[in-house]
Design an enzyme around this catalytic site. Sequence first.
Site, short mmCIF file in Angstrom:
data_model
loop_
_atom_site.label_atom_id
_atom_site.label_comp_id
_atom_site.label_asym_id
_atom_site.label_seq_id
_atom_site.Cartn_x
_atom_site.Cartn_y
_atom_site.Cartn_z
N GLU A 122 0.75 2.52 1.42
CA GLU A 122 0.58 1.29 2.07
C GLU A 122 -0.98 0.09 1.66
O GLU A 122 -1.64 1.56 1.88
CB GLU A 122 1.27 1.83 3.91
CG GLU A 122 2.52 1.76 3.86
CD GLU A 122 2.90 3.25 3.45
OE1 GLU A 122 2.48 3.44 2.05
OE2 GLU A 122 4.18 3.33 3.63
N TRP A 123 -1.52 -0.61 2.19
CA TRP A 123 -2.22 -0.98 2.14
C TRP A 123 -3.47 -0.03 3.33
O TRP A 123 -3.11 0.34 4.19
CB TRP A 123 -1.99 -2.39 3.31
CG TRP A 123 -3.37 -2.98 3.14
CD1 TRP A 123 -4.75 -3.28 3.96
CD2 TRP A 123 -3.80 -4.19 1.89
NE1 TRP A 123 -5.78 -3.78 3.67
CE2 TRP A 123 -4.72 -4.50 2.28
CE3 TRP A 123 -3.16 -4.50 0.76
CZ2 TRP A 123 -5.59 -5.72 1.92
CZ3 TRP A 123 -3.84 -5.89 -0.56
CH2 TRP A 123 -4.44 -5.77 0.89
N TYR A 137 -6.31 0.18 5.40
CA TYR A 137 -6.84 -1.49 6.67
C TYR A 137 -8.44 -0.82 6.45
O TYR A 137 -9.01 -1.64 7.82
CB TYR A 137 -5.98 -0.81 7.38
CG TYR A 137 -4.44 -2.42 7.56
CD1 TYR A 137 -4.94 -2.87 8.09
CD2 TYR A 137 -3.34 -1.33 7.50
CE1 TYR A 137 -3.39 -4.01 7.52
CE2 TYR A 137 -1.97 -1.91 7.32
CZ TYR A 137 -2.53 -3.20 7.47
OH TYR A 137 -0.63 -4.04 7.13
N HIS A 190 9.28 1.52 5.41
CA HIS A 190 9.69 2.92 6.11
C HIS A 190 10.21 2.48 7.61
O HIS A 190 9.74 1.16 8.09
CB HIS A 190 8.30 3.13 6.49
CG HIS A 190 7.04 3.04 7.23
ND1 HIS A 190 7.40 2.66 8.16
CD2 HIS A 190 5.64 2.08 6.34
CE1 HIS A 190 6.10 2.11 8.32
NE2 HIS A 190 5.16 1.86 7.83
N THR A 228 -1.10 -0.31 10.46
CA THR A 228 -1.00 1.40 9.82
C THR A 228 -1.13 1.36 8.21
O THR A 228 -0.03 0.68 7.78
CB THR A 228 0.33 2.06 10.28
OG1 THR A 228 0.51 1.93 11.38
CG2 THR A 228 0.39 3.81 10.03
N ARG A 262 5.78 8.62 6.27
CA ARG A 262 7.41 8.04 6.95
C ARG A 262 8.03 7.39 6.07
O ARG A 262 9.02 7.02 6.17
CB ARG A 262 6.32 7.30 7.83
CG ARG A 262 5.50 6.34 6.62
CD ARG A 262 4.15 5.60 7.85
NE ARG A 262 3.10 4.81 7.56
CZ ARG A 262 2.42 4.99 7.45
NH1 ARG A 262 1.95 5.81 7.71
NH2 ARG A 262 1.12 4.02 6.60
#
Length: 179
Positions: free
Chosen positions: A110-111, A113, A11, A23, A67
């Site tokens: 996405e990972w 976190y 992204h 993020t 995103r």
Amino acid sequence: MTTPRVFIVRHGETEWSLNGRHTGTTELPLTANGEKRIRATGQALVGDDRLIVPSQLAHIYVSPRKRAQRTLELLNLGCRDKLPWQEQQQTKPLDIRTDAKVQIDEDIREWDYGDYEGLTSATIREQRGKQGEGAWDIWRDGCPGGEYVQRASAARLGGLMSQPQITCRNHKATGSYDR
């Protein structure tokens, strides 16, 4: 026959990626500069005489994060079908360049976190130092309250990696991509 290829596009820039904050699950929009850079990337990489030829795309997988979806929109691939998150078709008939099916896929999100969401690596190292935990390595230590490499790779990578293989096998067997 064209050799099947897989393209992975990250992204565009967000406020957090700009200042080094991790993020994962937080929904952040692209910055104005991020949008500008993705448009430029699309112009440079997408086209009949470019690396990514829209008419040759068979399937597009996108993260559920806004995103990532906005990044896909800005690449201007010219998808025939309405994108799954849009209420109506945005591509005008003369701008259609691909019949590729777009699929939102959790396996490429996405990972996560966890407790480190929104923190910089420097802040994480400082926190861990105060707790006597030593240096942080995401691949070794994972993220408290989030993902750990061993679990994430077993759960997500297997599904993700099988998708292009299935698409390619279908193409070899039938001569067309499963759309």
